[in-house]
Design a protein around this motif. Structure first.
Motif, PDB file in Angstrom:
ATOM      1  N   ALA A  48       0.823  -1.214   0.000  1.00 30.60           N
ATOM      2  CA  ALA A  48       0.000   0.000   0.000  1.00 30.60           C
ATOM      3  C   ALA A  48       0.856   1.263   0.000  1.00 30.60           C
ATOM      4  CB  ALA A  48      -0.929  -0.002   1.211  1.00 30.60           C
ATOM      5  N   LEU A  49       2.004   1.217   0.660  1.00 38.57           N
ATOM      6  CA  LEU A  49       2.833   2.414   0.784  1.00 38.57           C
ATOM      7  C   LEU A  49       3.710   2.671  -0.426  1.00 38.57           C
ATOM      8  CD1 LEU A  49       3.952   2.129   4.500  1.00 38.57           C
ATOM      9  CD2 LEU A  49       2.332   3.765   3.504  1.00 38.57           C
ATOM     10  N   GLY A  50       4.043   1.649  -1.168  1.00 41.42           N
ATOM     11  CA  GLY A  50       4.949   1.830  -2.307  1.00 41.42           C
ATOM     12  C   GLY A  50       6.357   2.111  -1.819  1.00 41.42           C
ATOM     13  N   ALA A  51       7.013   3.085  -2.434  1.00 42.55           N
ATOM     14  CA  ALA A  51       8.400   3.396  -2.089  1.00 42.55           C
ATOM     15  C   ALA A  51       8.468   4.081  -0.721  1.00 42.55           C
ATOM     16  CB  ALA A  51       9.009   4.301  -3.150  1.00 42.55           C
ATOM     17  N   VAL A  72      -5.918  -6.160  13.615  1.00 43.93           N
ATOM     18  CA  VAL A  72      -4.557  -5.918  13.135  1.00 43.93           C
ATOM     19  C   VAL A  72      -4.049  -4.564  13.628  1.00 43.93           C
ATOM     20  CG1 VAL A  72      -3.135  -5.701  11.046  1.00 43.93           C
ATOM     21  CG2 VAL A  72      -5.100  -7.251  11.053  1.00 43.93           C
ATOM     22  N   ARG A  73      -2.774  -4.529  14.007  1.00 50.75           N
ATOM     23  CA  ARG A  73      -2.076  -3.274  14.310  1.00 50.75           C
ATOM     24  C   ARG A  73      -0.833  -3.242  13.431  1.00 50.75           C
ATOM     25  NH1 ARG A  73      -2.068   0.632  18.033  1.00 50.75           N
ATOM     26  NH2 ARG A  73      -3.634  -0.458  19.252  1.00 50.75           N
ATOM     27  N   VAL A  74      -0.745  -2.199  12.604  1.00 52.69           N
ATOM     28  CA  VAL A  74       0.382  -2.044  11.677  1.00 52.69           C
ATOM     29  C   VAL A  74       1.285  -0.928  12.195  1.00 52.69           C
ATOM     30  CG1 VAL A  74       1.041  -1.473   9.314  1.00 52.69           C
ATOM     31  CG2 VAL A  74      -1.033  -2.790   9.729  1.00 52.69           C
ATOM     32  N   HIS A  75       2.578  -1.209  12.255  1.00 55.43           N
ATOM     33  CA  HIS A  75       3.584  -0.237  12.680  1.00 55.43           C
ATOM     34  C   HIS A  75       4.375   0.165  11.440  1.00 55.43           C
ATOM     35  CE1 HIS A  75       2.935  -1.582  16.878  1.00 55.43           C
ATOM     36  NE2 HIS A  75       2.698  -2.733  16.278  1.00 55.43           N
ATOM     37  N   LEU A  76       4.481   1.480  11.205  1.00 56.85           N
ATOM     38  CA  LEU A  76       5.183   1.909  10.000  1.00 56.85           C
ATOM     39  C   LEU A  76       5.880   3.247  10.199  1.00 56.85           C
ATOM     40  CD1 LEU A  76       3.041   4.153   8.614  1.00 56.85           C
ATOM     41  CD2 LEU A  76       1.899   2.043   8.004  1.00 56.85           C
ATOM     42  N   GLU A  77       6.768   3.533   9.257  1.00 52.49           N
ATOM     43  CA  GLU A  77       7.488   4.801   9.198  1.00 52.49           C
ATOM     44  C   GLU A  77       7.172   5.438   7.860  1.00 52.49           C
ATOM     45  OE1 GLU A  77      11.653   4.070   9.946  1.00 52.49           O
ATOM     46  OE2 GLU A  77      11.213   2.960  11.783  1.00 52.49           O
ATOM     47  N   LEU A  78       6.981   6.762   7.872  1.00 56.39           N
ATOM     48  CA  LEU A  78       6.583   7.474   6.655  1.00 56.39           C
ATOM     49  C   LEU A  78       7.548   8.601   6.342  1.00 56.39           C
ATOM     50  CD1 LEU A  78       2.744   7.850   7.356  1.00 56.39           C
ATOM     51  CD2 LEU A  78       3.852   6.209   5.821  1.00 56.39           C
ATOM     52  N   GLY A  79       7.496   9.028   5.086  1.00 53.61           N
ATOM     53  CA  GLY A  79       8.264  10.192   4.670  1.00 53.61           C
ATOM     54  C   GLY A  79       7.552  11.468   5.093  1.00 53.61           C
ATOM     55  N   TYR A  80       8.355  12.511   5.357  1.00 51.01           N
ATOM     56  CA  TYR A  80       7.793  13.799   5.747  1.00 51.01           C
ATOM     57  C   TYR A  80       8.403  14.878   4.878  1.00 51.01           C
ATOM     58  CZ  TYR A  80       6.581  17.893   8.450  1.00 51.01           C
ATOM     59  OH  TYR A  80       6.081  19.102   8.826  1.00 51.01           O
ATOM     60  N   PRO A  81       7.688  15.823   4.384  1.00 52.31           N
ATOM     61  CA  PRO A  81       6.251  16.010   4.548  1.00 52.31           C
ATOM     62  C   PRO A  81       5.479  15.086   3.624  1.00 52.31           C
ATOM     63  CG  PRO A  81       7.154  17.796   3.238  1.00 52.31           C
ATOM     64  CD  PRO A  81       8.305  16.926   3.637  1.00 52.31           C
ATOM     65  N   GLY A  82       4.273  14.787   3.994  1.00 54.18           N
ATOM     66  CA  GLY A  82       3.401  13.935   3.200  1.00 54.18           C
ATOM     67  C   GLY A  82       2.027  13.886   3.832  1.00 54.18           C
ATOM     68  N   ASP A  83       1.081  13.356   3.122  1.00 57.01           N
ATOM     69  CA  ASP A  83      -0.288  13.245   3.615  1.00 57.01           C
ATOM     70  C   ASP A  83      -0.393  11.986   4.475  1.00 57.01           C
ATOM     71  OD1 ASP A  83      -2.994  13.217   4.092  1.00 57.01           O
ATOM     72  OD2 ASP A  83      -3.554  13.572   1.997  1.00 57.01           O
ATOM     73  N   ILE A  84      -0.144  12.137   5.753  1.00 55.76           N
ATOM     74  CA  ILE A  84      -0.115  10.999   6.674  1.00 55.76           C
ATOM     75  C   ILE A  84      -1.483  10.319   6.729  1.00 55.76           C
ATOM     76  CG2 ILE A  84       0.209  10.331   9.092  1.00 55.76           C
ATOM     77  CD1 ILE A  84       2.251  12.682   9.233  1.00 55.76           C
ATOM     78  N   GLY A  85      -2.550  11.101   6.791  1.00 53.51           N
ATOM     79  CA  GLY A  85      -3.905  10.530   6.842  1.00 53.51           C
ATOM     80  C   GLY A  85      -4.225   9.686   5.620  1.00 53.51           C
ATOM     81  N   ALA A  86      -3.843  10.162   4.435  1.00 59.38           N
ATOM     82  CA  ALA A  86      -4.107   9.404   3.205  1.00 59.38           C
ATOM     83  C   ALA A  86      -3.316   8.103   3.189  1.00 59.38           C
ATOM     84  CB  ALA A  86      -3.765  10.245   1.979  1.00 59.38           C
TER      85      ALA A  86
END
Length: 131
Positions: A48-51, A72-86
């Protein structure tokens, strides 16, 4: 006349296949371990996250299964800035869909826990006051 410890078929010398009594779809049981469902959910989150940012850890999941229902509980790291909610909405949607399709379980809840935000390379340059 029926024998004391048998059926009329056995008295006539006829035998039945014991598996023919129970339809094939009702024999036995299948149990899928929680860790297997967690692997499927973690892979679905990655899809779902892609790159991901280069220094980000891969998403992983923890799961509690009760009967045919997986929470289910998913733990993840995201890039910033970005649309975290989306990103979180897409992870929830895709994990629900993939776990349902691949494991055959209902997924009423997918909690997404964002562990860390990584500055993307385009925004890695310091802005504002610096020392």
């Amino acid at each position: 006349m029926t024998p004391v410890n048998g059926t009329a078929e056995e008295a006539r010398g006829e035998t039945r296949d014991p598996l023919a009594v129970v339809p094939p779809g009702e024999r036995g049981a299948t149990r899928i371990a929680d860790r297997v469902v967690a692997k499927v959910a973690g892979q679905a989150a990655r899809e779902a996250l892609g790159a991901l940012p280069p220094d980000a850890s891969r998403p992983h999941a923890t799961v509690v299964v009760h009967h045919r229902v997986a929470r289910v509980r998913v733990h993840l790291e995201l890039g910033y800035p970005g649309d975290i909610g989306a990103h979180c909405r897409e992870v929830r949607r895709h994990v629900t869909e993939r776990v349902g399709a691949l494991v055959g379980m209902e997924v009423p809840e997918v909690a997404v826990q964002v562990e860390l935000l990584h500055l993307t390379p385009a925004h890695g340059v310091a802005q504002g006051r610096t020392r």
